[in-house]
Design a protein around this motif. Structure first.
Motif: not given
Length: 89
Positions: A19-20, A28-31, A33-39, A75-76
């Protein structure tokens, strides 16, 4: 500073990958997406991230029923996506 000394005062941001943030449009949120939003996470004042399970699973228990601790659930993303996330983090 000692390598683990920072943990004493670290503030973690817990991420449920699903859900990120979705980067491929499948809903579906994915890895990536997490990398992109680290900042973004860093700018909010967090020192580290804690990820909910993202490994291969039949998803009968929200992904906690892991069947392969060495393979990212498709999916991630991929194992390479996870490696990029770790490198950037």
């Amino acid at each position: 500073m000692n390598r683990v000394e920072w943990l004493k005062n670290a503030v973690f941001y817990n991420i449920y990958p699903q859900s990120f943030y979705d980067t491929n449009g499948d809903g579906i949120g994915d890895l990536n997406g997490i990398t992109e939003k680290l900042e973004y996470v860093k700018d909010m004042g967090f020192d580290a991230i804690w990820l909910n399970p993202f490994y291969e699973s039949p998803f009968k228990d929200a992904g906690y029923d892991i069947t392969d601790f060495y393979k990212v659930a498709p999916r991630y993303g991929t194992n390479a996506d996870f490696e990029r996330l770790c490198e950037k983090a």
